[in-house]
Structure formats: C-alpha cells, structure tokens
Write a protein that holds these residues in place. Structure first.
Motif, PDB file in Angstrom:
ATOM      1  N   PRO A 315      14.524  25.081  -0.129  1.00  0.00           N
ATOM      2  CA  PRO A 315      15.043  25.956   0.923  1.00  0.00           C
ATOM      3  C   PRO A 315      16.479  26.419   0.690  1.00  0.00           C
ATOM      4  O   PRO A 315      16.801  27.592   0.908  1.00  0.00           O
ATOM      5  CB  PRO A 315      14.920  25.090   2.184  1.00  0.00           C
ATOM      6  CG  PRO A 315      13.733  24.223   1.906  1.00  0.00           C
ATOM      7  CD  PRO A 315      13.833  23.905   0.442  1.00  0.00           C
ATOM      8  N   ARG A 319      17.725  30.322   0.484  1.00  0.00           N
ATOM      9  CA  ARG A 319      18.765  30.886   1.358  1.00  0.00           C
ATOM     10  C   ARG A 319      19.877  31.523   0.530  1.00  0.00           C
ATOM     11  O   ARG A 319      20.363  32.604   0.851  1.00  0.00           O
ATOM     12  CB  ARG A 319      19.351  29.801   2.266  1.00  0.00           C
ATOM     13  CG  ARG A 319      18.477  29.410   3.444  1.00  0.00           C
ATOM     14  CD  ARG A 319      19.242  28.586   4.460  1.00  0.00           C
ATOM     15  NE  ARG A 319      19.732  27.328   3.906  1.00  0.00           N
ATOM     16  CZ  ARG A 319      19.044  26.196   3.873  1.00  0.00           C
ATOM     17  NH1 ARG A 319      17.817  26.156   4.380  1.00  0.00           N
ATOM     18  NH2 ARG A 319      19.557  25.095   3.373  1.00  0.00           N
ATOM     19  N   GLU A 364      13.390  24.264   7.439  1.00  0.00           N
ATOM     20  CA  GLU A 364      14.831  24.292   7.660  1.00  0.00           C
ATOM     21  C   GLU A 364      15.177  25.624   8.303  1.00  0.00           C
ATOM     22  O   GLU A 364      14.652  26.676   7.903  1.00  0.00           O
ATOM     23  CB  GLU A 364      15.594  24.122   6.352  1.00  0.00           C
ATOM     24  CG  GLU A 364      15.460  22.728   5.754  1.00  0.00           C
ATOM     25  CD  GLU A 364      16.328  22.517   4.520  1.00  0.00           C
ATOM     26  OE1 GLU A 364      16.209  21.424   3.923  1.00  0.00           O
ATOM     27  OE2 GLU A 364      17.096  23.429   4.151  1.00  0.00           O
ATOM     28  N   LEU A 366      18.449  28.073   9.720  1.00  0.00           N
ATOM     29  CA  LEU A 366      19.876  28.383   9.803  1.00  0.00           C
ATOM     30  C   LEU A 366      20.040  29.574  10.736  1.00  0.00           C
ATOM     31  O   LEU A 366      19.458  30.637  10.500  1.00  0.00           O
ATOM     32  CB  LEU A 366      20.451  28.719   8.428  1.00  0.00           C
ATOM     33  CG  LEU A 366      21.939  29.101   8.402  1.00  0.00           C
ATOM     34  CD1 LEU A 366      22.817  27.899   8.745  1.00  0.00           C
ATOM     35  CD2 LEU A 366      22.320  29.682   7.037  1.00  0.00           C
ATOM     36  N   VAL A 378      22.324  23.304   9.282  1.00  0.00           N
ATOM     37  CA  VAL A 378      20.940  23.627   8.966  1.00  0.00           C
ATOM     38  C   VAL A 378      20.065  22.659   9.750  1.00  0.00           C
ATOM     39  O   VAL A 378      20.173  21.445   9.591  1.00  0.00           O
ATOM     40  CB  VAL A 378      20.668  23.508   7.445  1.00  0.00           C
ATOM     41  CG1 VAL A 378      19.184  23.731   7.159  1.00  0.00           C
ATOM     42  CG2 VAL A 378      21.530  24.494   6.667  1.00  0.00           C
ATOM     43  N   SER A 380      16.569  20.855  10.975  1.00  0.00           N
ATOM     44  CA  SER A 380      15.284  20.434  10.417  1.00  0.00           C
ATOM     45  C   SER A 380      14.205  20.482  11.492  1.00  0.00           C
ATOM     46  O   SER A 380      14.451  20.165  12.662  1.00  0.00           O
ATOM     47  CB  SER A 380      15.378  19.004   9.861  1.00  0.00           C
ATOM     48  OG  SER A 380      16.266  18.953   8.779  1.00  0.00           O
ATOM     49  N   TRP A 383      11.941  17.570  14.402  1.00  0.00           N
ATOM     50  CA  TRP A 383      13.173  16.805  14.617  1.00  0.00           C
ATOM     51  C   TRP A 383      12.818  15.436  15.176  1.00  0.00           C
ATOM     52  O   TRP A 383      11.725  15.173  15.605  1.00  0.00           O
ATOM     53  CB  TRP A 383      14.125  17.541  15.556  1.00  0.00           C
ATOM     54  CG  TRP A 383      13.493  18.027  16.825  1.00  0.00           C
ATOM     55  CD1 TRP A 383      13.301  17.353  17.999  1.00  0.00           C
ATOM     56  CD2 TRP A 383      12.945  19.350  17.042  1.00  0.00           C
ATOM     57  NE1 TRP A 383      12.697  18.153  18.928  1.00  0.00           N
ATOM     58  CE2 TRP A 383      12.452  19.367  18.373  1.00  0.00           C
ATOM     59  CE3 TRP A 383      12.807  20.477  16.244  1.00  0.00           C
ATOM     60  CZ2 TRP A 383      11.846  20.508  18.925  1.00  0.00           C
ATOM     61  CZ3 TRP A 383      12.203  21.601  16.795  1.00  0.00           C
ATOM     62  CH2 TRP A 383      11.736  21.602  18.123  1.00  0.00           C
TER      63      TRP A 383
END
Length: 383
Positions: A315, A319, A364, A366, A378, A380, A383
């Motif tokens: 990831p 990004r 992930e 953002l 960031v 997750s 959770w």
C-alpha cells in the motif's frame, strides 16, 4: 460504540437494520447535519435545485428503495430517527440518492485500480508468492466533506461483516467485507436516470453484503440494475477484479488485462447504452497515466522476483508511486481543481485494500491528498 483518532470517527454498528441506522444517526448526527448543509449548497449551485425540489426527487426513489431493499429502507429510517427532528426521512433518502438526484451534474472524480498479482506475475509468483488481490482508489470530491467523513463497521446476522469509509447518512460506500469482497466507485456523467432502480450508493452496500463477485453481479441483475450511470470496480480474493459499467439502460463488464489489471477513471470504456456528457477532460489522461505507472511497477517487480527478493507492491508504494501522482495537474490522479462556484475538488481520501485467500482482508486509508505534504495518520481496516 465510537472511537476517534484525530478527527475521523470510527463507528461499530450492529443489530437489526433499524438499530444499525439508529446508531449511525445518533453517533454521526453533527456530521449528517453538516452534510445536508453542504449538499443543499451543491445542489443549488450545480443542479439549480432548491432543497424542496431535491426532496421531491427523493420521494420518487422512496418506494423503489422500500420495495427492492426493505432492510436498507429500515436502516435509512433508523438514521433519520437517530438524527432527530432536524432531519427528515426524505432528507436521508436524498443523501443516499444524491448522485441520481443531481441528474449527472455532480463533479466527483476518482481513479481506481484492481490488480491480481498472481495472474500478473504468473510462474514466478506461483513459485515464491501467494495470490494477492489489490483494490485501490483515490476518491475525489469537494474538500468540504473531509471534515465529516467516517469509517464504519457493520455486523449483521447471516451476512459478512462490512468495513467502509462513509459519507455520514449514506448506507453504502467504498470498502470491503469479511468475505474479501471489496468495491470502489467512479462517477460517470450521463443524464439518463431511472427512479425504478436503486441509487448507486445502495448498490455498493448490496455488493458488500455478498460473498463473491459473481453473487454481487447476480444480485445487481436480480434487483434491476442501477438508477444512474456509474462504474463499480469490484474484487474478491479468488476471482480477481471486474469493472462494472452500470447504467439504467444496460451494463458492460470489463475483465482484467493480460497482467491481471483493471483500471478506470470517469468515462465509460465499454458501455455504449447511454450517451455521456463530456466533463472531466483529464479522465482519459489519468487512465493512460495509471496504466503507465502500473507497468513501471510491474517491470520492477519482475526484476525483484527474478533476483529472489520479496514483493515491493505494498500500500505505501502504491500511495507514493501511483496515487500521489500529479502528472497533468490539476486533473491528475492526485487532483486539486478549484471550481467556478468557489469549491475545490480534490482527492479526499486514498484507500488500498488487499485480499489473500485464507487470510483476513485488510486496508489502509489516508485522508486528504496522498504525497509528502500529507503527514496525517494512515488508518488500518479492520481496526
């Protein structure tokens, strides 16, 4: 139950459809009321609709939602009850049908990617790597909504557990479920709307209640398709990814290319059932650019595998190398476009989901525009 990290609420919803909606409306009441203010302004500016006119459109969708997805209708009723007297049931229906009520005038962009790594890396990957499915996108929309976004989990009896990034008040959005089925969304601008079919955000939720791409497509077709023209990029752990170009007049399905990749932006590639209205002139350029970037990463990955090293396609790399790309700005993959009405359309969040057979799905997220200037956390999922 609700927990917060910086300014992004994470809410866990469970119970009957009404209970799920009531929890949603109660926990996110301020954000839902703020969303209603934002959309009143947007509808007036872009669609020339006053809010009473918007509610008349919502009223047209009301019996359709109640007939085709009665459990989601009950959830919407619960949201309205949870918010209280400052929002009506039709207000919440309007949020859920916001893409359709605007008659194709909303300007939310997006660039999405589905990548089946085993299919792409073939024999090399089969020897050293487990199959892994990537599903990712930048969601581009008016910057004002960032302050209201939330992450939600939904637990329902007899259905996979769902994790989504949501616009408060809306029952479906971008995310995945415990069966490793995930969805992304690309807006398409076409004026054909059907109030006899489901709004796109409800179809996203329908997909996340399914256990495979095949069952989601079958459920879409059983329900009569989409009320507006949109692209859903859907993936699961075992079937790869598919591009679903849906419209009220017919659908077209896109299969991965020879490298296991499906990419999409904001124009139809295969669906010829409707006539699009030209709007984001940068959409073809973004599509070409994401293909180019994926090919660069793929070539590097094959070199790594040949030398016995581990995969670089994570990831964080996507990004950095793909979703923060500003080539052809302002209409770039990572976009920032001031609008004539004073708003700014920009990348609101990036999500990268990963599905591996036999393992728990993960993602992930953002918030804001990916890139070195974004020092936000960031998140997750789960959770």
């Amino acid at each position: 139950m609700v927990s917060k990290s910086p300014s992004i609420p994470r809410i866990d919803l469970s119970g009957t459809p009404y209970e799920i909606g009531y929890q949603h409306g109660t926990l996110l009441r301020p954000q839902i009321l703020s969303q209603l203010v934002i959309y009143r302004t947007i509808f007036k500016s872009l669609s020339k609709l006053e809010w009473p006119q918007v509610l008349e459109f919502a009223k047209d969708f009301q019996p359709t939602v109640q007939r085709l997805t009665p459990h989601l209708y009950r959830e919407i009723e619960g949201i309205a009850a949870g918010v209280g007297d400052e929002a009506s049931l039709l207000d919440i229906i309007a949020l859920n049908a916001r893409s359709e009520i605007a008659l194709g005038t909303l300007d939310d962009g997006c660039t999405s990617l589905g990548w089946t790594l085993e299919a792409d890396l073939r024999a090399e990957a089969a020897q050293t790597h487990a199959r892994r499915q990537i599903l990712a996108q930048n969601w581009d929309w008016t910057e004002e909504v960032i302050k209201n976004l939330a992450m939600a989990s939904i637990t329902q009896p007899g259905k996979p557990k769902i994790w989504m990034v949501i616009e408060p008040g809306i029952v479906g959005k971008i995310g995945f479920n415990s069966a490793s089925v995930g969805v992304c969304l690309n807006a398409i601008r076409a004026p054909v709307i059907s109030t006899k079919a489901l709004p796109i955000h409800l179809l996203l939720r329908v997909a996340l209640e399914c256990d495979s791409i095949g069952s989601a497509i079958a459920e879409f077709e059983r329900l009569g398709g989409a009320a507006s023209s949109q692209h859903i990029l859907i993936a699961d752990a075992t079937s790869g990814s598919r591009g679903l170009e849906v419209s009220p007049r017919g659908n077209a399905y896109i299969v991965p290319d020879e490298h296991g990749i499906v990419v999409h932006s904001n124009h139809f590639l295969e669906n010829k059932f409707v006539k699009e209205v030209p709007w984001l002139s940068g959409s073809p350029g973004r599509l070409a650019r994401i293909k180019e970037l994926c090919e660069q990463i793929r070539a590097e990955e094959l070199e790594l595998i040949a030398s016995g090293k581990t995969s670089c396609i994570k990831p964080a790399l996507l990004r950095e190398r793909v979703f923060s790309d500003k080539h052809s700005a302002p209409q770039a993959i990572c976009c920032y476009i001031p609008q004539p009405d004073g708003r700014t359309m920009s990348t609101v969040f990036n999500i990268v989901m990963q599905f591996v057979p036999g393992k728990e799905p993960a993602a992930e997220v953002l918030f804001g525009r990916p890139g070195p200037d974004n020092t936000g956390p960031v998140f997750s999922m789960p959770w």
